[in-house]
Design an enzyme around this catalytic site. Sequence first.
Site, mmCIF file in Angstrom:
data_model
loop_
_atom_site.group_PDB
_atom_site.id
_atom_site.type_symbol
_atom_site.label_atom_id
_atom_site.label_comp_id
_atom_site.label_asym_id
_atom_site.label_seq_id
_atom_site.Cartn_x
_atom_site.Cartn_y
_atom_site.Cartn_z
ATOM 1 C CG LEU A 95 -1.998 -1.041 1.344
ATOM 2 C CD1 LEU A 95 -2.600 -1.034 2.747
ATOM 3 C CD2 LEU A 95 -3.076 -0.790 0.298
ATOM 4 C CG ASP A 96 -0.396 5.014 -1.738
ATOM 5 O OD1 ASP A 96 -0.890 5.246 -0.619
ATOM 6 O OD2 ASP A 96 -1.003 5.243 -2.803
ATOM 7 N NE ARG A 97 5.248 9.161 2.682
ATOM 8 C CZ ARG A 97 5.127 10.416 3.150
ATOM 9 N NH1 ARG A 97 4.968 10.635 4.444
ATOM 10 N NH2 ARG A 97 5.210 11.443 2.336
ATOM 11 C CE LYS A 139 -3.893 6.432 -3.776
ATOM 12 N NZ LYS A 139 -2.738 7.053 -3.120
#
Length: 247
Positions: A101-103, A187
Amino acid sequence: MKLSRILSNQNGVSRQQANRAIASGKVRVDGEVCTDAAREVSRFQGVVVGDKVIKRALPAHYLMLNKPAGYLSATRDPVHPTVMELLPPEIRADLHIAGRLDRASTGLMILTNDGTWSRCLTEPEVKLPKVYRVTTLRPIEPHTAQRFAEGIWFAYEGLTTSPATLERLGPNEARVTILEGRYHQVKRMFHAVGNQVTSLHRERIGEIALPRDLMPGTWRSLTTDEVRSVPAGQAAITGNVGRPVVT
């Protein structure tokens, strides 16, 4: 590695001698007699000849973490904290992340030291459902669900995504189920329909769901049923069947 090779490599005997020992019933794999010299033995399985331990079983770790925002999905970083810092130091070095997962994103993250099992969890070809709760910058247009169901063209990979499901929960909120988990897939899908994701929270991967009582920044071991729920995962954890999942 094949059982006969383990014996000949570790025990200082020839392959022929190893095969004879196996055929005679002197060799046990995880406590059970094995007479198949060609049997593949994972690093999570122990091998004993008589009373002599030839190969010790490596503890298997299958963990879920409720990732908070602000943590990188990485083993280390010189600037930002990583999800590894939320886990006990004694097990960090052997773990890898199965599905990043991104930050800014939050929610379910799986960590393990079993690469065969994690590939069953993350490979796009497996088509394992991944469920996200999404908030968007602009209201979600009525046609978005149809576009997602048809698949979105990703020019960089040169492919169309597998059909995805969108359930509207509010004007700017939805639950999205995808089958691949490609780089920033959710996204990018919203970007393709003229919208922008402002928050992304992963709720589920296959049959493994994030419990409501697992607070952000905390973790627990997967249950045996959760580990076995991954398609083809049963074969990957053969050496751990009947053995508690290690914390």
